[in-house]
Design a protein around this motif. Sequence first.
Motif, short mmCIF file in Angstrom:
data_model
loop_
_atom_site.label_atom_id
_atom_site.label_comp_id
_atom_site.label_asym_id
_atom_site.label_seq_id
_atom_site.Cartn_x
_atom_site.Cartn_y
_atom_site.Cartn_z
N ILE A 154 0.85 -1.19 0.00
CA ILE A 154 0.00 0.00 0.00
C ILE A 154 0.89 1.24 0.00
N ILE A 155 0.42 2.29 -0.66
CA ILE A 155 1.10 3.58 -0.62
C ILE A 155 0.28 4.51 0.27
N GLY A 156 0.92 5.02 1.33
CA GLY A 156 0.18 5.92 2.22
C GLY A 156 0.92 6.15 3.52
N TYR A 157 0.14 6.48 4.56
CA TYR A 157 0.71 6.77 5.88
C TYR A 157 0.61 5.51 6.75
N LYS A 158 1.74 4.89 6.99
CA LYS A 158 1.79 3.57 7.63
C LYS A 158 1.18 3.58 9.04
N ASN A 159 1.63 4.49 9.90
CA ASN A 159 1.14 4.50 11.29
C ASN A 159 -0.34 4.84 11.37
N GLU A 160 -0.78 5.75 10.50
CA GLU A 160 -2.20 6.13 10.53
C GLU A 160 -3.07 4.96 10.07
N TYR A 161 -2.58 4.20 9.09
CA TYR A 161 -3.33 3.02 8.64
C TYR A 161 -3.45 2.01 9.79
N THR A 162 -2.35 1.83 10.52
CA THR A 162 -2.38 0.92 11.67
C THR A 162 -3.37 1.41 12.72
N GLU A 241 -10.12 8.26 3.87
CA GLU A 241 -10.72 8.96 2.73
C GLU A 241 -10.06 10.31 2.42
N ASN A 242 -9.58 11.01 3.46
CA ASN A 242 -8.96 12.31 3.21
C ASN A 242 -7.45 12.22 3.05
N SER A 243 -6.81 11.43 3.92
CA SER A 243 -5.34 11.36 3.88
C SER A 243 -4.82 10.33 2.88
N MET A 244 -5.62 9.27 2.60
CA MET A 244 -5.13 8.21 1.72
C MET A 244 -6.00 8.03 0.48
N ASN A 245 -7.00 8.94 0.31
CA ASN A 245 -7.87 8.92 -0.88
C ASN A 245 -8.52 7.56 -1.13
N GLY A 246 -8.82 6.85 -0.03
CA GLY A 246 -9.47 5.54 -0.16
C GLY A 246 -10.93 5.62 0.26
N GLY A 256 -22.10 -10.42 11.71
CA GLY A 256 -21.98 -9.19 12.50
C GLY A 256 -21.65 -8.00 11.62
N ALA A 257 -20.83 -7.09 12.16
CA ALA A 257 -20.44 -5.90 11.40
C ALA A 257 -19.24 -6.20 10.52
N ASN A 258 -19.26 -5.62 9.33
CA ASN A 258 -18.14 -5.80 8.40
C ASN A 258 -17.65 -4.42 7.93
N PHE A 259 -16.43 -4.07 8.34
CA PHE A 259 -15.81 -2.82 7.91
C PHE A 259 -14.90 -3.12 6.72
N LYS A 260 -15.06 -2.32 5.68
CA LYS A 260 -14.29 -2.52 4.45
C LYS A 260 -13.38 -1.30 4.23
N ILE A 261 -12.07 -1.55 4.14
CA ILE A 261 -11.10 -0.50 3.84
C ILE A 261 -10.60 -0.71 2.41
N ILE A 262 -10.84 0.28 1.56
CA ILE A 262 -10.38 0.19 0.17
C ILE A 262 -9.29 1.23 -0.04
N THR A 263 -8.12 0.77 -0.48
CA THR A 263 -7.03 1.68 -0.82
C THR A 263 -6.56 1.34 -2.23
N TYR A 264 -5.78 2.23 -2.79
CA TYR A 264 -5.38 2.10 -4.19
C TYR A 264 -3.88 1.89 -4.32
N LYS A 265 -3.48 1.24 -5.40
CA LYS A 265 -2.06 0.92 -5.60
C LYS A 265 -1.25 2.13 -6.03
N THR A 266 -1.92 3.15 -6.52
CA THR A 266 -1.26 4.41 -6.83
C THR A 266 -2.03 5.52 -6.14
N ILE A 267 -1.35 6.62 -5.85
CA ILE A 267 -2.00 7.73 -5.16
C ILE A 267 -2.94 8.44 -6.12
N ILE A 268 -4.21 8.54 -5.74
CA ILE A 268 -5.20 9.22 -6.57
C ILE A 268 -5.32 10.66 -6.12
N LYS A 269 -5.10 11.60 -7.01
CA LYS A 269 -5.12 13.02 -6.64
C LYS A 269 -6.50 13.59 -6.92
#
Length: 269
Positions: A154-162, A241-246, A256-269
């Motif tokens: 993934i391309i993005g902010y590692k600690n924030e994703y964690t 959605e704001n920092s990683m454009n996902g 139960g509940a299902n949370f879905k995180i979608i990120t992209y292989k390239t940074i979308i501007k």
Amino acid sequence: MPNIDKKDFFELLKKNKELQDIIQKEIEKNRQKDEILFAQNKMAALGEMLNNISHQWRQPLMELSSVFIPIEAKVNLGVNIELEEIKEAIQSLNQITKYMSSTIDDFRNFFATNKEIENFKLLEQINIAYKLMSASFKANNILLEIIVSKNPTIIGYKNEYTQVLINILNNAKDALIQKKVPNPKIIIRIKENEDEIILDIEDNAGGIEVFPIEDVFKPFFTYGKKNGTGIGLFMSKLIIENSMNGKLTVTNTNLGANFKIITYKTIIK
């Protein structure tokens, strides 16, 4: 074209300037609000992490006591202690203290303030999130199942994703504990297509009883959670959605509940 006299023209300029000032002030207010929410989220995360440290250290502290107690008893009774026994005790103490030191490093790295876009392996961040929460999961007999065929980058902010992973896992953990679910379980699935990396986090706590369900992402919204701040999921959505454009979404499933995180292989501007 209608004629505008000089007085009207300057009045229009004045109104335009006043409007720009109002807009600028509102932008600044929103920026300050976001900073306050980020700070509150960080403090809430810190409190949760301190709780996790206490879980992580409880077992090694008991092990330290188990190493010392028999040696102390022999000293008090005047019984000779073999050199080999002392060497084994020292070896055990070294292993335990290394583990405790490693735990501190994990938490310190998690709260590192460096914020740079970088490439990181998804599975590594999942493992870090689990490592930081593993003692709490074990204490409540919660099984974490990870289903993955690939370990995408993934391309993005590692600690924030964690942080997002931990926020969602914490919510699932709290729901499982509160509802006293038998055989509590959280399932993480990783899927990858040509452009997207999709991570699903699903629990078996019966779902979120909120309508519309998207309200869980509103700031200060809590749903049956004791001592909840109501900003964890809001900040998670902001980060993805704001920092990683996902995208970060939630649905209820049969389990139960299902949370879905979608990120992209390239940074979308």
